[in-house]
Design a protein around this motif. Sequence first.
Motif, PDB file in Angstrom:
ATOM      1  N   GLU B  35       0.851  -1.194   0.000  1.00 38.81           N
ATOM      2  CA  GLU B  35       0.000   0.000   0.000  1.00 38.81           C
ATOM      3  C   GLU B  35       0.877   1.230   0.000  1.00 38.81           C
ATOM      4  OE1 GLU B  35      -2.319  -0.713   3.637  1.00 38.81           O
ATOM      5  OE2 GLU B  35      -1.289  -2.637   3.412  1.00 38.81           O
ATOM      6  N   GLU B  36       1.479   1.541  -1.061  1.00 38.93           N
ATOM      7  CA  GLU B  36       2.322   2.719  -1.142  1.00 38.93           C
ATOM      8  C   GLU B  36       1.457   3.969  -1.075  1.00 38.93           C
ATOM      9  OE1 GLU B  36       5.417   4.581  -4.227  1.00 38.93           O
ATOM     10  OE2 GLU B  36       5.533   2.392  -3.951  1.00 38.93           O
ATOM     11  N   GLN B  37       1.835   4.858  -0.117  1.00 37.95           N
ATOM     12  CA  GLN B  37       1.039   6.069   0.052  1.00 37.95           C
ATOM     13  C   GLN B  37       1.843   7.281  -0.362  1.00 37.95           C
ATOM     14  OE1 GLN B  37       0.197   5.373   4.247  1.00 37.95           O
ATOM     15  NE2 GLN B  37      -1.942   5.749   3.777  1.00 37.95           N
ATOM     16  N   THR B  38       1.175   8.243  -0.908  1.00 36.37           N
ATOM     17  CA  THR B  38       1.865   9.486  -1.224  1.00 36.37           C
ATOM     18  C   THR B  38       1.954  10.324   0.044  1.00 36.37           C
ATOM     19  OG1 THR B  38      -0.167  10.639  -1.703  1.00 36.37           O
ATOM     20  CG2 THR B  38       0.918   9.514  -3.540  1.00 36.37           C
ATOM     21  N   PHE B  39       2.758  11.345  -0.022  1.00 29.65           N
ATOM     22  CA  PHE B  39       2.933  12.277   1.104  1.00 29.65           C
ATOM     23  C   PHE B  39       1.584  12.864   1.501  1.00 29.65           C
ATOM     24  CE2 PHE B  39       3.721  16.564   2.664  1.00 29.65           C
ATOM     25  CZ  PHE B  39       4.567  16.292   3.720  1.00 29.65           C
ATOM     26  N   THR B  40       0.815  13.260   0.502  1.00 31.04           N
ATOM     27  CA  THR B  40      -0.476  13.892   0.776  1.00 31.04           C
ATOM     28  C   THR B  40      -1.421  12.933   1.483  1.00 31.04           C
ATOM     29  OG1 THR B  40      -0.110  14.621  -1.476  1.00 31.04           O
ATOM     30  CG2 THR B  40      -2.008  15.562  -0.324  1.00 31.04           C
ATOM     31  N   GLU B  41      -1.411  11.708   1.007  1.00 33.30           N
ATOM     32  CA  GLU B  41      -2.294  10.724   1.641  1.00 33.30           C
ATOM     33  C   GLU B  41      -1.920  10.510   3.105  1.00 33.30           C
ATOM     34  OE1 GLU B  41      -3.402   7.932  -2.219  1.00 33.30           O
ATOM     35  OE2 GLU B  41      -1.672   7.462  -0.966  1.00 33.30           O
ATOM     36  N   LYS B  42      -0.632  10.439   3.327  1.00 37.10           N
ATOM     37  CA  LYS B  42      -0.158  10.255   4.695  1.00 37.10           C
ATOM     38  C   LYS B  42      -0.529  11.439   5.568  1.00 37.10           C
ATOM     39  CE  LYS B  42       3.369   6.965   4.829  1.00 37.10           C
ATOM     40  NZ  LYS B  42       4.635   6.666   5.481  1.00 37.10           N
ATOM     41  N   PHE B  43      -0.324  12.608   5.004  1.00 35.81           N
ATOM     42  CA  PHE B  43      -0.653  13.824   5.741  1.00 35.81           C
ATOM     43  C   PHE B  43      -2.130  13.807   6.117  1.00 35.81           C
ATOM     44  CE2 PHE B  43      -1.795  18.237   6.292  1.00 35.81           C
ATOM     45  CZ  PHE B  43      -0.711  18.752   6.990  1.00 35.81           C
ATOM     46  N   TYR B  44      -2.960  13.431   5.118  1.00 35.13           N
ATOM     47  CA  TYR B  44      -4.401  13.375   5.340  1.00 35.13           C
ATOM     48  C   TYR B  44      -4.722  12.380   6.456  1.00 35.13           C
ATOM     49  CZ  TYR B  44      -9.365  12.815   4.568  1.00 35.13           C
ATOM     50  OH  TYR B  44     -10.709  12.747   4.752  1.00 35.13           O
ATOM     51  N   GLN B  45      -4.108  11.220   6.356  1.00 35.55           N
ATOM     52  CA  GLN B  45      -4.403  10.170   7.320  1.00 35.55           C
ATOM     53  C   GLN B  45      -3.996  10.556   8.745  1.00 35.55           C
ATOM     54  OE1 GLN B  45      -1.954   6.753   7.143  1.00 35.55           O
ATOM     55  NE2 GLN B  45      -3.430   5.415   8.146  1.00 35.55           N
ATOM     56  N   ASN B  46      -2.848  11.220   8.850  1.00 32.22           N
ATOM     57  CA  ASN B  46      -2.323  11.528  10.184  1.00 32.22           C
ATOM     58  C   ASN B  46      -2.965  12.744  10.842  1.00 32.22           C
ATOM     59  OD1 ASN B  46      -0.107   9.752  11.201  1.00 32.22           O
ATOM     60  ND2 ASN B  46       0.553  10.058   9.081  1.00 32.22           N
ATOM     61  N   PHE B  47      -3.355  13.699  10.023  1.00 36.67           N
ATOM     62  CA  PHE B  47      -3.815  14.940  10.650  1.00 36.67           C
ATOM     63  C   PHE B  47      -5.275  15.287  10.364  1.00 36.67           C
ATOM     64  CE2 PHE B  47       0.809  15.652   9.856  1.00 36.67           C
ATOM     65  CZ  PHE B  47       1.193  15.415  11.162  1.00 36.67           C
ATOM     66  N   ILE B  48      -5.774  14.923   9.186  1.00 34.08           N
ATOM     67  CA  ILE B  48      -7.111  15.385   8.816  1.00 34.08           C
ATOM     68  C   ILE B  48      -8.174  14.343   9.172  1.00 34.08           C
ATOM     69  CG2 ILE B  48      -8.510  16.397   6.972  1.00 34.08           C
ATOM     70  CD1 ILE B  48      -5.923  17.917   7.403  1.00 34.08           C
ATOM     71  N   GLU B  49      -7.899  13.107   8.819  1.00 36.89           N
ATOM     72  CA  GLU B  49      -8.854  12.026   9.073  1.00 36.89           C
ATOM     73  C   GLU B  49      -9.212  11.970  10.559  1.00 36.89           C
ATOM     74  OE1 GLU B  49      -8.337   8.106   6.709  1.00 36.89           O
ATOM     75  OE2 GLU B  49      -7.847   7.641   8.791  1.00 36.89           O
ATOM     76  N   ASP B  50     -10.472  11.822  10.848  1.00 35.65           N
ATOM     77  CA  ASP B  50     -10.959  11.777  12.238  1.00 35.65           C
ATOM     78  C   ASP B  50     -10.513  12.983  13.063  1.00 35.65           C
ATOM     79  OD1 ASP B  50     -12.144   9.396  11.661  1.00 35.65           O
ATOM     80  OD2 ASP B  50     -10.484   8.171  12.444  1.00 35.65           O
ATOM     81  N   ASP B  51     -10.258  14.097  12.393  1.00 33.75           N
ATOM     82  CA  ASP B  51      -9.815  15.315  13.107  1.00 33.75           C
ATOM     83  C   ASP B  51      -8.610  15.063  14.005  1.00 33.75           C
ATOM     84  OD1 ASP B  51     -11.639  16.884  11.931  1.00 33.75           O
ATOM     85  OD2 ASP B  51     -13.079  16.860  13.589  1.00 33.75           O
ATOM     86  N   ARG B  52      -7.662  14.294  13.530  1.00 31.26           N
ATOM     87  CA  ARG B  52      -6.535  13.931  14.402  1.00 31.26           C
ATOM     88  C   ARG B  52      -5.673  15.143  14.789  1.00 31.26           C
ATOM     89  NH1 ARG B  52      -6.209   8.768  11.364  1.00 31.26           N
ATOM     90  NH2 ARG B  52      -7.382   7.415  12.736  1.00 31.26           N
ATOM     91  N   TYR B  53      -5.697  16.181  13.953  1.00 29.62           N
ATOM     92  CA  TYR B  53      -4.902  17.371  14.286  1.00 29.62           C
ATOM     93  C   TYR B  53      -5.306  17.937  15.649  1.00 29.62           C
ATOM     94  CZ  TYR B  53      -8.936  20.290  13.165  1.00 29.62           C
ATOM     95  OH  TYR B  53     -10.161  20.862  13.168  1.00 29.62           O
ATOM     96  N   LYS B  54      -6.538  17.605  16.040  1.00 20.27           N
ATOM     97  CA  LYS B  54      -7.012  18.144  17.327  1.00 20.27           C
ATOM     98  C   LYS B  54      -6.174  17.651  18.515  1.00 20.27           C
ATOM     99  CE  LYS B  54     -11.712  19.480  16.312  1.00 20.27           C
ATOM    100  NZ  LYS B  54     -13.119  19.047  16.280  1.00 20.27           N
ATOM    101  N   TYR B  55      -5.576  16.449  18.349  1.00 20.09           N
ATOM    102  CA  TYR B  55      -4.690  15.975  19.413  1.00 20.09           C
ATOM    103  C   TYR B  55      -3.512  16.932  19.591  1.00 20.09           C
ATOM    104  CZ  TYR B  55      -7.097  11.495  19.463  1.00 20.09           C
ATOM    105  OH  TYR B  55      -8.045  10.516  19.597  1.00 20.09           O
ATOM    106  N   LEU B  56      -3.039  17.420  18.453  1.00 22.04           N
ATOM    107  CA  LEU B  56      -1.892  18.341  18.526  1.00 22.04           C
ATOM    108  C   LEU B  56      -2.321  19.696  19.074  1.00 22.04           C
ATOM    109  CD1 LEU B  56       0.065  17.602  15.215  1.00 22.04           C
ATOM    110  CD2 LEU B  56       0.293  16.562  17.475  1.00 22.04           C
ATOM    111  N   VAL B  57      -3.519  20.148  18.671  1.00 17.58           N
ATOM    112  CA  VAL B  57      -3.996  21.450  19.151  1.00 17.58           C
ATOM    113  C   VAL B  57      -4.193  21.412  20.665  1.00 17.58           C
ATOM    114  CG1 VAL B  57      -5.862  23.131  19.036  1.00 17.58           C
ATOM    115  CG2 VAL B  57      -5.064  22.007  16.942  1.00 17.58           C
ATOM    116  N   THR B  58      -4.938  20.385  21.119  1.00 18.75           N
ATOM    117  CA  THR B  58      -5.151  20.247  22.568  1.00 18.75           C
ATOM    118  C   THR B  58      -3.804  20.094  23.268  1.00 18.75           C
ATOM    119  OG1 THR B  58      -7.037  18.904  21.929  1.00 18.75           O
ATOM    120  CG2 THR B  58      -6.526  19.025  24.281  1.00 18.75           C
TER     121      THR B  58
END
Lengths: 247, 262
Positions: B35-58
């Motif tokens: 499952e080769e992922q592009t940078f964008t896909e990874k970025f999406y998965q780590n920060f955008i999907e399920d609002d994961r960026y909120k962990y970093l904000v909190t």
Amino acid sequence: MPAKGEVLIQVKNLQKAFGDHEVLKGINTEIREGEVVAIVGPSGCGKSTFLRSLNLLEVPTGGQILFEGVDITDKSVNINKMREKIGMVFQQFNLFPNMTVKDNIMLAPTRLKVMSKEEASKKADELLKRIGLSEKADARPQQLSGGQQQRIAIVRSLAMNPDVMLFDEPTSALDPEMVGEVLSLMKDLAESGMTMIIVTHEMGFAREVADRVMFINDGVIQEENTPQEFFTNPQHPRLKEFLSKVL
Amino acid sequence: MSFEYSRKSALRLFLFVLAVFLCISIVATPAAAAEEQTFTEKFYQNFIEDDRYKYLVTGLQNTLIITVFSLIMGLVLGALIAIVRTVHDMKGKLKLLNLVARGYLTVIRGTPVLIQLLIIYFVIFASVDIALVPVAIVAFGLNSAAYIAEIIRAGINAVPKGQFEAGSSLGLPFAITMITIILPQAIKNILPALCNEGIVLLKETSVSGYIGLIDLTKGGDIIRSQTYEAFMPYIAVALIYLTVVVVLTHFVKKLEVKLNAS
């Protein structure tokens, strides 16, 4: 020696030791009102320690110092009240670099509530005018020459209207060309009747301005006399040797 | 001039580091076959999907709150300790308090901050129902107080002795001499070291996760545990720390210049 006024300071068997090292080994003397006393001696002889004991910057290990009849070595005496009457001028000027020249002068009178702000300001203006440095009122000390700084340090002490002024080698840190302006202010001060005790290496000044010259060596006063006698007819062999080197 | 230059060069260095990080993250993206992922896909998965960026904000919020309040606590307590130590050294009074202060400094500086945090949470506050952030503030505040106390004391000691003597010789009492003459000069010695302490503290709070608190580091860690991808969240966390530190340093330097001018 001329008995000037009342006895202002009486020093009885004053001793000071730093650990095992005895610096003052029993100093006895009297300073009278209006008298100008010069203290000379080789370095490390204890003359600065003696001077600094007079306002308890050095706490004596023995003996008494009576200032205006009060024993200031007594721990129950409020030394700060006494120091208001004992001005001191240091070799390194010690002006406060975090405030202007005028604030340096006004600090003690206003903080100690000896004067109102207006009175202190007026006094500071007068004093600065007296030494010809009115235009430096708002300058910072570090912008001034050594001679100017030392003259301001002198009037800063004068602002408290002290009864006596102590000078700890006031010209030793100055460039030679600035020594004159400081000495001439001190001479004016002496002529105005201020009681002064001066630790100095300026023999010419001591001879001209002092009423009495004191030779401290090995922690005691080895000789004291009028400047005339002191310089022309020294008795103690150590003083003879000292004078032969410095004159 | 030279200062102006160094500030610019610090900024340039920061941008350079940022660029290097980004390059690495693009290049180093593992080309693990299936499952080769592009940078964008990874970025999406780590920060955008399920609002994961909120962990970093909190996480960042908590990290900043803990840092600021423990620094304030450290300053107040540290100043008190410094006063006790200075009064003792200069006047020979407060012998008992000085002994207590010295003991405190020895214990705090002689043990890791993580152990202090764990003891405070699991031992001292064990039977008390208390939120995590205040516990962390107390732990880091008590810790930084010890370091700040010595910073303040050293700053006071660095003011020439003659300044104190001049104040005393005018009849000024100890406290007035301290407040009007010594401390204003000591501040200039204290401020740079204090800024350093603030930066150290910011980074030290990264162990807060040990008591279950979501600080910035823990926030990144949670993302990793969800996405099984370590690189992106940790690099993001590192970059956020770095940004805060660079910004802080910038402002403190400005303040220093102002102080030096006065």
